[in-house]
Design an enzyme around this catalytic site. Structure first.
Site, mmCIF file in Angstrom:
data_model
loop_
_atom_site.group_PDB
_atom_site.id
_atom_site.type_symbol
_atom_site.label_atom_id
_atom_site.label_comp_id
_atom_site.label_asym_id
_atom_site.label_seq_id
_atom_site.Cartn_x
_atom_site.Cartn_y
_atom_site.Cartn_z
ATOM 1 N N ASP A 1 -3.517 -17.953 1.951
ATOM 2 C CA ASP A 1 -4.709 -18.581 1.353
ATOM 3 C C ASP A 1 -5.303 -19.606 2.311
ATOM 4 O O ASP A 1 -6.525 -19.708 2.476
ATOM 5 C CB ASP A 1 -4.397 -19.196 -0.026
ATOM 6 C CG ASP A 1 -3.025 -19.841 -0.091
ATOM 7 O OD1 ASP A 1 -2.266 -19.758 0.885
ATOM 8 O OD2 ASP A 1 -2.714 -20.461 -1.132
ATOM 9 N N TYR B 1 0.821 -1.216 0.000
ATOM 10 C CA TYR B 1 0.000 0.000 0.000
ATOM 11 C C TYR B 1 0.854 1.265 0.000
ATOM 12 O O TYR B 1 0.368 2.346 -0.294
ATOM 13 C CB TYR B 1 -0.941 0.031 1.215
ATOM 14 C CG TYR B 1 -2.051 -0.999 1.188
ATOM 15 C CD1 TYR B 1 -2.223 -1.838 0.100
ATOM 16 C CD2 TYR B 1 -2.932 -1.119 2.247
ATOM 17 C CE1 TYR B 1 -3.220 -2.787 0.075
ATOM 18 C CE2 TYR B 1 -3.947 -2.062 2.237
ATOM 19 C CZ TYR B 1 -4.082 -2.907 1.147
ATOM 20 O OH TYR B 1 -5.092 -3.838 1.132
ATOM 21 N N ASP C 1 -5.408 -6.398 6.072
ATOM 22 C CA ASP C 1 -6.585 -5.633 5.677
ATOM 23 C C ASP C 1 -7.714 -6.612 5.321
ATOM 24 O O ASP C 1 -8.855 -6.494 5.787
ATOM 25 C CB ASP C 1 -6.198 -4.791 4.448
ATOM 26 C CG ASP C 1 -7.268 -3.818 4.040
ATOM 27 O OD1 ASP C 1 -8.246 -3.652 4.788
ATOM 28 O OD2 ASP C 1 -7.130 -3.203 2.955
ATOM 29 N N ASP D 1 -11.094 -7.945 7.920
ATOM 30 C CA ASP D 1 -12.494 -7.748 7.526
ATOM 31 C C ASP D 1 -13.239 -9.078 7.490
ATOM 32 O O ASP D 1 -14.404 -9.158 7.882
ATOM 33 C CB ASP D 1 -12.583 -7.076 6.149
ATOM 34 C CG ASP D 1 -12.637 -5.570 6.270
ATOM 35 O OD1 ASP D 1 -12.245 -5.054 7.333
ATOM 36 O OD2 ASP D 1 -13.068 -4.902 5.313
ATOM 37 N N LYS E 1 3.005 -15.440 2.524
ATOM 38 C CA LYS E 1 2.885 -16.181 1.258
ATOM 39 C C LYS E 1 4.308 -16.552 0.851
ATOM 40 O O LYS E 1 4.799 -16.217 -0.235
ATOM 41 C CB LYS E 1 2.177 -15.276 0.228
ATOM 42 C CG LYS E 1 1.814 -15.973 -1.063
ATOM 43 C CD LYS E 1 0.678 -16.962 -0.936
ATOM 44 C CE LYS E 1 0.421 -17.651 -2.261
ATOM 45 N NZ LYS E 1 -0.462 -18.835 -2.137
#
Ligand code: NAD
Length: 370
Positions: A230, A142, A254, A258, A198
């Site tokens: 994942d 980001y 992020d 959520d 990852k």
């Protein structure tokens, strides 16, 4: 003890729910012999209206001078047409940067009294979960270099379009500082930490994993394991009860936070903390300013009240006081009281002020009982 708390009520339901949290803090102060001195500062749309900018210098100075900061929410349709850099939400990025906040802590707990709101299978809801996601907040993709370049057309061919790129970068010190926050949080809970990455694909993840394992030597009381992102997304749905603390990068955090919040079924219940060096932090509900219900005394104040509990625990080291607030919320939910957002369709509901008063009364009662 005396503590100075900066309040940033913001817009929409922000002022109502911050007022509720202050009432609860005053009650905690009386019960435990503390004085919480609160000062309100302008932020977001309210600051644009009064001072012409979403994050006035006064607000930043007030927050920097305080022991900690409690935020309501910002934004609303009135300011939606302003250019991006002048919108109320810009104040959130600005205040996080000004306070040097690099970690975001988001608990997601399924309250036994609210099991029916959980979208998972009934046996998973019955088993419950209580987890904490620690997300790196000011690094990674980001904040990395990004851009677009024209894609050269093949000789004489049609326009080939563009190439866009975003860059993920993490340095050892950046990973270490978020890692230490997560290890410390896990040590205060059940001592289990899952680092999510990852590493089978990304070099940043391989450095992340290596660094987390090196840090683990400093925290022998914490049991560290790794999980690919994942798989983590899947495991959160399959069996959220297996997790205690998860630590991960900005983008993975992020998304996963959520996902986890939705498993609780109640946006009005979830608190968050953003922390940096030192003990000062920024505490806020995860929901927005809910302009659709502002000023009607129907907003759920619990996420903000639980954010105040996190402030007591993480910034002021007042664990018993934080637990007292959480237990008061539990007691009120167990007694069947609900705001409209968490009431079952056939259940009666109470307003913001009535819910606040019920929590204050439960706090007083448990103090008298103790
Ligand atoms: P929202 O979270 O404000 O509202 C989503 C839905 O949840 C609405 O129906 C709202 O009524 C309900 N809701 C939210 N909090 C509630 C509470 N405490 N009690 C009962 N119901 C509640 O999200 P949105 O509608 O997408 O955004 C509204 C404004 O908030 C926008 O301007 C957005 O940019 C801003 N926003 C601010 C923050 C923040 O300040 N940290 C975060 C998200 C959105």
């Amino acid at each position: 003890m005396n503590y100075n708390i900066a309040l940033l009520p913001g817009d929409g339901i922000g002022p109502e729910i911050v007022r509720s949290a202050v009432q609860v803090l005053e009650c905690v102060g009386q019960r435990f012999g503390h004085h919480f001195a609160t000062t309100s500062y302008l932020l977001g749309g309210a600051a644009i209206d009064a001072a012409g900018e979403p994050l006035p210098a006064d607000t930043v100075q007030g927050c920097l001078a305080a022991d900690s900061v409690l935020l309501g929410a910002v934004g609303g349709p009135k300011w939606d047409d302003l250019p991006g850099d002048q919108r109320p939400e810009q104040a959130l990025l600005g205040i996080r940067a000004a306070l040097g906040l690099y970690s975001n802590l988001r608990p997601a707990r399924l309250y036994p009294a609210l099991r029916a709101a959980c979208p998972l299978r009934s046996e998973l809801a019955e088993a419950g979960f209580d987890l904490l996601i620690v997300r790196e907040l000011i690094g990674g993709i980001y904040f990395g270099e990004r851009g677009r370049q024209p894609l050269p057309a093949a000789a004489g061919g049609p326009e080939a379009g563009e190439v866009a790129f975003d860059t993920e970068r993490y340095s050892t010190p950046e990973i270490e500082r978020i890692g230490r926050v997560a290890f410390a949080a896990a040590a205060k809970r059940t001592g289990r930490l899952v680092s999510v990455d990852k590493a089978n694909v990304l070099e940043t993840s391989r450095l992340w994993r290596q660094t987390m394992h090196r840090l683990a030597d400093d925290y022998p009381e914490v049991e560290l394991s790794d999980m690919l992102v994942d798989n983590a997304a899947m495991q959160l749905i399959r069996n959220p009860g297996q997790f205690d603390v998860l630590v991960t990068s900005n983008m993975f955090g992020d998304i996963l936070s959520d996902e986890a919040s939705q498993l609780t079924g109640s946006i009005g219940m979830l608190a968050s903390a953003s922390l940096g060096e030192g003990t000062r932090g920024l505490y806020e509900p995860i929901h927005g300013s809910a302009p659709d219900i502002a000023g009607r005394d129907i907003a759920n104040p619990i996420a903000t009240i639980l954010s105040a509990a996190m402030l007591l625990r993480y910034s002021l080291g007042l664990n018993a006081e934080a637990r007292a607030i959480e237990s008061a919320v539990d007691a009120v939910l167990d007694s069947g009281l609900r705001t409209a957002d968490i009431a079952a369709p056939s259940q009666p509901s109470i307003g913001t002020q009535a819910m606040t008063k019920a929590i204050v009364t439960a706090l007083e009662d448990s103090g008298n009982a103790g």
